[in-house]
Scaffold this active site. Sequence first.
Site, mmCIF file in Angstrom:
data_model
loop_
_atom_site.group_PDB
_atom_site.id
_atom_site.type_symbol
_atom_site.label_atom_id
_atom_site.label_comp_id
_atom_site.label_asym_id
_atom_site.label_seq_id
_atom_site.Cartn_x
_atom_site.Cartn_y
_atom_site.Cartn_z
ATOM 1 N N TYR A 41 0.848 -1.197 0.000
ATOM 2 C CA TYR A 41 0.000 0.000 0.000
ATOM 3 C C TYR A 41 0.882 1.245 0.000
ATOM 4 C CZ TYR A 41 -3.530 3.396 1.325
ATOM 5 O OH TYR A 41 -4.355 4.487 1.340
ATOM 6 N N GLU A 124 -30.116 -0.685 16.404
ATOM 7 C CA GLU A 124 -28.667 -0.489 16.283
ATOM 8 C C GLU A 124 -28.102 0.100 17.561
ATOM 9 O OE1 GLU A 124 -29.005 3.458 13.412
ATOM 10 O OE2 GLU A 124 -29.030 1.483 12.498
ATOM 11 N N LYS A 126 -26.233 2.877 20.023
ATOM 12 C CA LYS A 126 -26.151 4.332 20.144
ATOM 13 C C LYS A 126 -24.711 4.669 20.496
ATOM 14 C CE LYS A 126 -28.477 8.360 22.029
ATOM 15 N NZ LYS A 126 -27.335 9.138 22.419
ATOM 16 N N ASP A 128 -21.347 6.645 21.283
ATOM 17 C CA ASP A 128 -21.131 7.791 22.152
ATOM 18 C C ASP A 128 -20.006 8.664 21.596
ATOM 19 O OD1 ASP A 128 -21.592 9.402 24.254
ATOM 20 O OD2 ASP A 128 -20.724 8.087 25.773
ATOM 21 N N TYR A 241 -25.316 6.236 10.179
ATOM 22 C CA TYR A 241 -26.608 5.747 10.660
ATOM 23 C C TYR A 241 -27.814 6.434 10.033
ATOM 24 C CZ TYR A 241 -26.010 9.625 13.986
ATOM 25 O OH TYR A 241 -25.787 10.841 14.555
ATOM 26 N N LYS A 330 -31.597 3.922 26.601
ATOM 27 C CA LYS A 330 -30.304 4.039 27.281
ATOM 28 C C LYS A 330 -29.942 2.813 28.111
ATOM 29 C CE LYS A 330 -29.106 8.532 27.722
ATOM 30 N NZ LYS A 330 -27.857 9.169 27.361
ATOM 31 N N CYS A 429 1.694 2.867 58.385
ATOM 32 C CA CYS A 429 0.539 2.122 57.875
ATOM 33 C C CYS A 429 -0.708 2.502 58.676
ATOM 34 C CB CYS A 429 0.800 0.620 57.987
ATOM 35 S SG CYS A 429 -0.673 -0.385 57.652
ATOM 36 N N CYS A 432 -1.633 -0.905 60.889
ATOM 37 C CA CYS A 432 -0.772 -1.501 61.911
ATOM 38 C C CYS A 432 0.347 -0.571 62.366
ATOM 39 C CB CYS A 432 -0.195 -2.814 61.418
ATOM 40 S SG CYS A 432 1.084 -2.580 60.153
ATOM 41 N N CYS A 447 3.136 -1.006 53.095
ATOM 42 C CA CYS A 447 3.303 -1.196 54.532
ATOM 43 C C CYS A 447 4.364 -2.271 54.701
ATOM 44 C CB CYS A 447 1.967 -1.656 55.124
ATOM 45 S SG CYS A 447 2.135 -2.515 56.696
ATOM 46 N N CYS A 453 0.468 -7.249 59.929
ATOM 47 C CA CYS A 453 -0.527 -6.192 59.690
ATOM 48 C C CYS A 453 -1.888 -6.847 59.442
ATOM 49 C CB CYS A 453 -0.116 -5.352 58.483
ATOM 50 S SG CYS A 453 -1.356 -4.160 57.962
HETATM 51 S S1 IVH Z 1 -30.405 8.454 14.552
HETATM 52 C C1 IVH Z 1 -33.526 11.455 13.166
HETATM 53 N N1 IVH Z 1 -28.809 6.484 15.228
HETATM 54 O O1 IVH Z 1 -27.621 10.077 19.277
HETATM 55 C C2 IVH Z 1 -32.610 10.437 13.795
HETATM 56 N N2 IVH Z 1 -28.465 8.587 16.264
HETATM 57 O O2 IVH Z 1 -30.386 12.238 19.110
HETATM 58 C C3 IVH Z 1 -31.258 10.947 13.981
HETATM 59 N N3 IVH Z 1 -26.562 8.619 17.816
HETATM 60 O O3 IVH Z 1 -26.589 12.989 18.823
HETATM 61 C C4 IVH Z 1 -30.388 10.169 14.868
HETATM 62 N N4 IVH Z 1 -25.967 6.519 17.534
HETATM 63 O O4 IVH Z 1 -25.517 11.588 17.028
HETATM 64 C C5 IVH Z 1 -29.126 7.775 15.418
HETATM 65 N N5 IVH Z 1 -27.469 4.644 15.679
HETATM 66 C C6 IVH Z 1 -27.779 5.937 15.865
HETATM 67 C C7 IVH Z 1 -27.042 6.742 16.755
HETATM 68 C C8 IVH Z 1 -27.432 8.075 16.933
HETATM 69 C C9 IVH Z 1 -25.692 7.657 18.161
HETATM 70 C C10 IVH Z 1 -26.551 9.988 18.384
HETATM 71 C C11 IVH Z 1 -26.743 11.086 17.401
HETATM 72 C C12 IVH Z 1 -27.495 12.133 18.181
HETATM 73 C C13 IVH Z 1 -28.200 11.352 19.219
HETATM 74 C C14 IVH Z 1 -29.638 11.155 18.828
#
Ligand code: IVH
Length: 691
Positions: A41, A124, A126, A128, A241, A330, A429, A432, A447, A453
């Site tokens: 590459y 799916e 969420k 972070d 997403y 969540k 310590c 002891c 210690c 102890c």
């Molecule tokens: S869908 C209209 N899918 O979570 C739908 N959001 O409010 C738009 N996020 O800050 C969001 N994983 O960045 C969607 N699989 C996922 C997500 C996701 C993380 C975040 C997104 C937003 C908040 C949703």
Amino acid sequence: MSTPDPSAGLAERAAALRQQLHHHAHRYYVLDDPEIPDAEYDRLFRDLQSLEDAYPGLRTADSPTQRVIGQVLDGFAPVRHAVPMLSIRTETDTTAGGAEAFDARVRRELALAEADPPVEYAAELKFDGLAINLRYEDGVLKQAATRGDGETGEDVTQNIRTVNQIPLRLIGVAPAVLEVRGEVYMRRDDFDALNERQRTLIAAGAKNEKTFVNPRNAAAGAVRQLDPAIAARRPLSFFAYGLGEVLGWAIPESHSRLMDALAAFGLPVCADRAVVLGAAGLTDFHRRMGDKRDALPFDIDGVVYKVNSRALQERLGFVTREPRWAVAHKYPAQEQMTRVLDIDIQVGRTGKLTPVAKLEPVFVGGTTVSNATLHNEDETRRKDVRVGDTVIVRRAGDVIPEVVGIVADRRPADVGEPFDLYRRLGGRCPVCASPIEREEGEADWRCTGGLTCPAQRKQALLHFASRRAMDIEGLGDKLVDQLVDAGIVRAVPDLYRLGFANLATLERMGEKSAQNLLAGIEKSKATTLGRFLYSLGIRQVGEATAKDLARHFGQIDRLMDARVEELLEVKDVGPIVADSIRHFFDQPHHREVVEQLRAAGVHWPDHEGTASDAPRPLLGKTLVLTGTLPTLGREEAKELIEAAGGKVSGSVSKKTHYVIAGEEAGSKLDKARELGVPVLDEAGLRGLLEP
Ligand code: IVH
């Protein structure tokens, strides 16, 4: 007569190189499945680079050589989103109820009767990180923008171009306009490596450098970094997403098909997604991903459910700024803010003194936490944690809660002194009162009281009784506290002298629990030499080393008398470990403990696992276990392999002889396939174990 164009034919050559590099970058960064070695590459990359250097006119915006370009900015230009970037409703009920409530709402809005079939959802993770809009025009990445207030974001194209996972050009025939929405995040391993690098810079005296409290903050900082060269050194990843503006493309009829289509364009789409039916499907997904959460290579804070059919999505529409067809469900947060009330110092089994933050109780990672480790003095000073500070505590999975960092702008005027462990304890310590010491090059204060102890005695007893050591059921920390504090048990052999009479004197000790404990102690007498050695708590001797020692020496007397040179002959035993073992058995009271335990009836098979007795069909072989086997537990499989002379390793490499894979095997299985390591199931393993 016109002069011949020197770059004629070279344009085709540059295009071909770009095409190849895009292809291989996708295999490498997105699919994690390269077809060519890195060096190959690099060679293609350098070829393209020299061609472009010679003929700058051949350089295009989507060239892989153009990932890091541009000047340090004064600020980011505003970008008005063609389609607003909405957010989704968050279901904070982290139980199954959260999913049921969403499904019920969707069914009500769609006017479905109870007898109607379940709704199909795309489920799916969420992620972070932070939301990003990628705008591709005719397949070329033109602009990347943050969400901002949803209407207007910031132009962060320079920085986003440095993210190797984000294609500069889409694969195949691309729409005129395709805006892809997704999450930019930082993998946990990349985050750890970044922080390690930052620490080195800080230690070398670099000003303006800092460590990051979590991957999310590190990712957000990188995206909003004004110098693209710095952004390029902050390793980011991306998952698509959703969509923004789209022109000239027939959008697939379901969300899951849309994700497939985005993946086919070369965009990273997370493999942990599923099409599920009804509330039951949602709660099952929520539970499965919850179990998997700590093993994922990146942080998630929940899962997202989306009505799969686009037609139904359109029927459901929006309430204010949120779609009715999607919800975030969540998991309990793994990080929370709280205040440090005090800093205590705990004494561990080997006398290690660990600073522990006493916290205003806070609900994190599914339980209420009021203590969090600060690891050691250096860590506490590096983070500059002081009494009165507001801190971020993290509790992920079964890991003990830790203080990840302070919230600097919440520091009160009357905050405590910088942490100084020696001064804090007056050099003694806390349990002891023996002097404490910190050896040159060691991170920990200790210690010096040894087993005089009580704190060390208690920890030593708990270690002795623990599952991987002597496995004494029913001997937990409360009971150990009671036994030591009442003076009934001073050292490990005292456990085998316990009877009903002295147990009955303890508070809250019923006849039944006393009986169970005594039975547990009795049962522990039949053990293995490896477990026995591990249970003694010799510094530097973990479970694996204890097993190696048992295998090598076969008999404890031979080990106790072994010279350092002989100890060094044991696989994986280096000078530090050898010295520690020698030092341990040089102390007469340790030998006395061994004698007393043997006299009390603790025993193990003679010559356990040495070449002289049982056949050892797996001698010299390294195996890796992954996934869940149908009948054997992880520990059981490990013990069988080790008894047959084999070694169990945690990661797959070219040196691995076999990978034993069960249900839900993960990346180790992929790696084995990639390296051509033989993969067997449980039956295959049993076959190997037969002499
Ligand atoms: S869908 C209209 N899918 O979570 C739908 N959001 O409010 C738009 N996020 O800050 C969001 N994983 O960045 C969607 N699989 C996922 C997500 C996701 C993380 C975040 C997104 C937003 C908040 C949703």
